[in-house]
Design a protein around this motif. Structure first.
Motif, PDB file in Angstrom:
ATOM      1  N   SER A  73     -65.270  -2.106  35.366  1.00 47.82           N
ATOM      2  CA  SER A  73     -65.475  -1.584  36.724  1.00 47.82           C
ATOM      3  C   SER A  73     -66.233  -2.585  37.589  1.00 47.82           C
ATOM      4  CB  SER A  73     -66.241  -0.262  36.678  1.00 47.82           C
ATOM      5  OG  SER A  73     -65.450   0.758  36.130  1.00 47.82           O
ATOM      6  N   LEU A  74     -67.283  -3.176  37.039  1.00 48.67           N
ATOM      7  CA  LEU A  74     -68.063  -4.160  37.791  1.00 48.67           C
ATOM      8  C   LEU A  74     -67.243  -5.431  38.012  1.00 48.67           C
ATOM      9  CD1 LEU A  74     -71.609  -3.799  36.180  1.00 48.67           C
ATOM     10  CD2 LEU A  74     -70.726  -2.741  38.259  1.00 48.67           C
ATOM     11  N   TRP A  75     -66.477  -5.831  37.013  1.00 45.59           N
ATOM     12  CA  TRP A  75     -65.641  -7.033  37.133  1.00 45.59           C
ATOM     13  C   TRP A  75     -64.651  -6.868  38.285  1.00 45.59           C
ATOM     14  CZ3 TRP A  75     -65.572 -11.687  34.447  1.00 45.59           C
ATOM     15  CH2 TRP A  75     -64.449 -12.493  34.654  1.00 45.59           C
ATOM     16  N   GLN A  76     -63.995  -5.718  38.333  1.00 47.48           N
ATOM     17  CA  GLN A  76     -63.031  -5.471  39.416  1.00 47.48           C
ATOM     18  C   GLN A  76     -63.706  -5.423  40.770  1.00 47.48           C
ATOM     19  OE1 GLN A  76     -59.219  -3.173  37.508  1.00 47.48           O
ATOM     20  NE2 GLN A  76     -60.546  -2.012  38.820  1.00 47.48           N
ATOM     21  N   GLY A  77     -64.991  -5.049  40.773  1.00 51.53           N
ATOM     22  CA  GLY A  77     -65.722  -4.993  42.033  1.00 51.53           C
ATOM     23  C   GLY A  77     -66.231  -6.350  42.486  1.00 51.53           C
ATOM     24  N   GLY A  78     -65.994  -7.388  41.692  1.00 51.64           N
ATOM     25  CA  GLY A  78     -66.383  -8.733  42.094  1.00 51.64           C
ATOM     26  C   GLY A  78     -67.653  -9.249  41.450  1.00 51.64           C
ATOM     27  N   ILE A  79     -68.295  -8.420  40.595  1.00 49.74           N
ATOM     28  CA  ILE A  79     -69.481  -8.877  39.860  1.00 49.74           C
ATOM     29  C   ILE A  79     -69.004  -9.401  38.509  1.00 49.74           C
ATOM     30  CG2 ILE A  79     -71.685  -8.193  38.838  1.00 49.74           C
ATOM     31  CD1 ILE A  79     -71.847  -5.997  40.947  1.00 49.74           C
ATOM     32  N   LYS A  80     -69.100 -10.701  38.300  1.00 50.49           N
ATOM     33  CA  LYS A  80     -68.456 -11.303  37.131  1.00 50.49           C
ATOM     34  C   LYS A  80     -69.407 -12.060  36.212  1.00 50.49           C
ATOM     35  CE  LYS A  80     -63.965 -11.339  39.304  1.00 50.49           C
ATOM     36  NZ  LYS A  80     -62.702 -12.045  39.536  1.00 50.49           N
ATOM     37  N   ASN A  81     -70.673 -12.153  36.572  1.00 48.42           N
ATOM     38  CA  ASN A  81     -71.641 -12.790  35.670  1.00 48.42           C
ATOM     39  C   ASN A  81     -72.263 -11.724  34.772  1.00 48.42           C
ATOM     40  OD1 ASN A  81     -72.825 -11.853  38.144  1.00 48.42           O
ATOM     41  ND2 ASN A  81     -74.748 -12.803  37.543  1.00 48.42           N
ATOM     42  N   LEU A  82     -71.427 -11.130  33.924  1.00 50.91           N
ATOM     43  CA  LEU A  82     -71.890 -10.016  33.104  1.00 50.91           C
ATOM     44  C   LEU A  82     -71.291 -10.064  31.704  1.00 50.91           C
ATOM     45  CD1 LEU A  82     -70.086  -6.700  34.095  1.00 50.91           C
ATOM     46  CD2 LEU A  82     -69.395  -8.866  35.013  1.00 50.91           C
ATOM     47  N   ALA A  83     -71.864  -9.259  30.834  1.00 49.54           N
ATOM     48  CA  ALA A  83     -71.376  -9.083  29.470  1.00 49.54           C
ATOM     49  C   ALA A  83     -71.776  -7.684  29.025  1.00 49.54           C
ATOM     50  CB  ALA A  83     -71.975 -10.133  28.528  1.00 49.54           C
ATOM     51  N   ALA A  84     -71.093  -7.191  27.997  1.00 47.54           N
ATOM     52  CA  ALA A  84     -71.375  -5.829  27.525  1.00 47.54           C
ATOM     53  C   ALA A  84     -71.690  -5.834  26.043  1.00 47.54           C
ATOM     54  CB  ALA A  84     -70.180  -4.915  27.803  1.00 47.54           C
ATOM     55  N   THR A  85     -72.666  -5.015  25.666  1.00 46.84           N
ATOM     56  CA  THR A  85     -72.938  -4.796  24.251  1.00 46.84           C
ATOM     57  C   THR A  85     -71.830  -3.918  23.675  1.00 46.84           C
ATOM     58  OG1 THR A  85     -74.328  -2.885  24.793  1.00 46.84           O
ATOM     59  CG2 THR A  85     -75.422  -5.023  24.544  1.00 46.84           C
ATOM     60  N   LEU A  86     -71.749  -3.859  22.359  1.00 45.95           N
ATOM     61  CA  LEU A  86     -70.648  -3.159  21.701  1.00 45.95           C
ATOM     62  C   LEU A  86     -71.108  -1.828  21.118  1.00 45.95           C
ATOM     63  CD1 LEU A  86     -69.079  -6.280  19.946  1.00 45.95           C
ATOM     64  CD2 LEU A  86     -68.456  -5.240  22.137  1.00 45.95           C
ATOM     65  N   GLY A  87     -71.712  -1.031  21.974  1.00 47.10           N
ATOM     66  CA  GLY A  87     -72.115   0.305  21.558  1.00 47.10           C
ATOM     67  C   GLY A  87     -73.424   0.358  20.811  1.00 47.10           C
ATOM     68  N   THR A  88     -74.124  -0.770  20.702  1.00 52.81           N
ATOM     69  CA  THR A  88     -75.407  -0.782  20.007  1.00 52.81           C
ATOM     70  C   THR A  88     -76.445  -1.482  20.869  1.00 52.81           C
ATOM     71  OG1 THR A  88     -74.811  -2.852  18.918  1.00 52.81           O
ATOM     72  CG2 THR A  88     -74.344  -0.833  17.720  1.00 52.81           C
ATOM     73  N   ALA A  89     -77.707  -1.333  20.498  1.00 48.93           N
ATOM     74  CA  ALA A  89     -78.772  -2.028  21.221  1.00 48.93           C
ATOM     75  C   ALA A  89     -78.626  -3.534  21.005  1.00 48.93           C
ATOM     76  CB  ALA A  89     -80.125  -1.556  20.721  1.00 48.93           C
ATOM     77  N   LEU A  90     -79.187  -4.304  21.917  1.00 48.22           N
ATOM     78  CA  LEU A  90     -79.140  -5.754  21.810  1.00 48.22           C
ATOM     79  C   LEU A  90     -79.812  -6.222  20.514  1.00 48.22           C
ATOM     80  CD1 LEU A  90     -79.888  -6.844  25.461  1.00 48.22           C
ATOM     81  CD2 LEU A  90     -77.986  -7.693  24.105  1.00 48.22           C
TER      82      LEU A  90
END
Length: 399
Positions: free
Chosen positions: A268-285
């Motif tokens: 959702s954020l990527w499509q909105g133009g925010i692209k300096n991001l990453a996502a965790t895989l369902g767990t804490a960092l």
């Protein structure tokens, strides 16, 4: 691996530097020479001084003096080594990697076979998604999420259908590897079956653009709603971040990473133009993820859902990130909101304001603990005990 010069030249001729650079900056001009602002993050300019030759397939910046071809651009801007760049560009051009005479008589290594199978299965799931009608539940779900065609293709989203379609597709050799990767399972009678059924598939790629695993979202009432690939020789959930293969160059450009908690928030954020991001895989960092981020940025902004679980996740993550030498800020969303829902209801511009107003996570936690201490009429020393782990995680830096 060393490639023959003839193959390297074949890859170079099959690739185009111009659209690659135009992903990072705007190029204007006619004919052979194009000009634009320098795309490299360590060179900020207001007047275009970055020159690209369409015919010669080379670039040169009159400001920072960086120059090169498509391979050096991948190295300096995308963080890929030469061999990785050649492999990636060859795949993009549909070219098969050459096999040495010695290697022709050697069996495929386990690692190569596992990566190859993940890539094959990724394409299988993509084909499954393309094959179902628009009225199918997976297509209506994607429409509800407002994912555009470009996003679906860029992130290689797929569909695992009902039944044992993958089992039937795979060869006997592939099935053994699929069991190791968790793509197939065995029941009590020893019979193999598809692990993922009736699920939207999110391929997880490494920074080297290799498919290392999958995330899968149920399209019915199956639980758990989200599942990831099991741990294997090529996939370690605590060492991986979703979307890093696509966002790496934007992390370098912006100098910080926005960290969200799931696939849908990321997209959702990527499509909105925010692209300096990453996502965790369902767990804490984890420590490994923190060190991975430190390779590319010096600071992160954690985005948490507006509930107690989100705030607790921030407290768990802070010492790890500080220990890695990262500066840590946070965005706490309103209660009941996650990034995907917030963007859909409030708009991407409102979310960007939250980012601009993000605050140091340590001070957010400190205020929260001071408030809790006052409410329970605790002693100041108890507060010191609670914040000591955060203070002990800070790396010493020269003044």
């Amino acid at each position: 691996m060393r490639f023959p010069q003839s193959f390297i030249e074949q890859v170079r001729l099959a690739s185009d530097l111009v659209p690659l650079i135009m992903e990072d900056t705007v190029l204007k001009g006619k004919g052979d020479r194009l000009m634009g602002l320098c795309p490299f993050p360590d060179h900020t300019e207001k007047t275009p001084s970055f020159s690209v030759s369409r015919d010669r397939q080379v670039y040169y910046c009159f400001g920072c003096m960086k120059s090169g071809n498509i391979f050096t651009y991948f190295r300096d801007q995308r963080g890929l080594g030469f061999v990785e760049a050649v492999e990636y560009l060859a795949r993009q051009a549909g070219l098969s990697l050459p096999v040495s005479e010695a290697k022709k008589f050697q069996p495929v290594s386990d690692m190569e076979g596992l990566f190859g199978l993940n890539e094959k299965v990724c394409e299988f799931y993509r084909h499954q998604l393309d094959s179902v009608p628009l009225s199918h539940k997976v297509k209506t779900y994607l429409e509800k999420r407002a994912y555009i065609k470009e996003t679906i293709q860029s992130f290689k989203l797929g569909y695992a259908s009902k039944g044992n379609t993958l089992l039937k597709f795979l060869t006997e050799v592939d099935r053994k590897r699929a069991l190791h990767l968790g793509l197939l399972n065995k029941n009590d009678r020893g019979e193999m079956y598809d692990t993922y059924r009736n699920r939207l598939m999110f391929p997880i790629l490494s920074s080297r653009h290799q498919v290392i695993g999958f995330g899968a979202r149920a399209l019915d009432d199956s639980l758990p709603k989200y599942i990831n690939s099991k741990e294997s020789d090529v996939f370690h959930k605590g060492r991986s971040l979703y979307g890093l293969d696509q966002s790496l160059r934007f992390l370098r450009q912006e100098g910080f990473a926005l960290i969200v908690e799931g696939y849908t928030d990321f997209l959702s954020l990527w499509q909105g133009g925010i692209k300096n991001l990453a996502a965790t895989l369902g767990t804490a960092l984890t420590d490994d993820q923190a060190r991975l981020l430190k390779r590319y940025v010096d600071s992160v902004i954690l985005v948490f859902d507006g509930d107690s679980a989100g705030i607790k996740a921030g407290e768990r993550s802070l010492p790890l990130l500080l220990s890695a030498g990262l500066e840590v800020k946070s965005v706490i969303l309103p209660e009941g909101q996650d990034p995907d829902r917030f963007v859909k209801t409030q708009g991407i511009d409102s979310f960007k304001i939250l980012i601009q107003n993000s605050e140091d996570l340590f001070f957010h936690i400190l205020r929260k603990k001071i408030k809790e201490m006052k409410e329970r009429r605790g002693h100041f020393l108890s507060l010191i005990d609670e914040i000591a782990p955060f203070l002990g995680s800070v790396q010493n830096k020269p003044l």
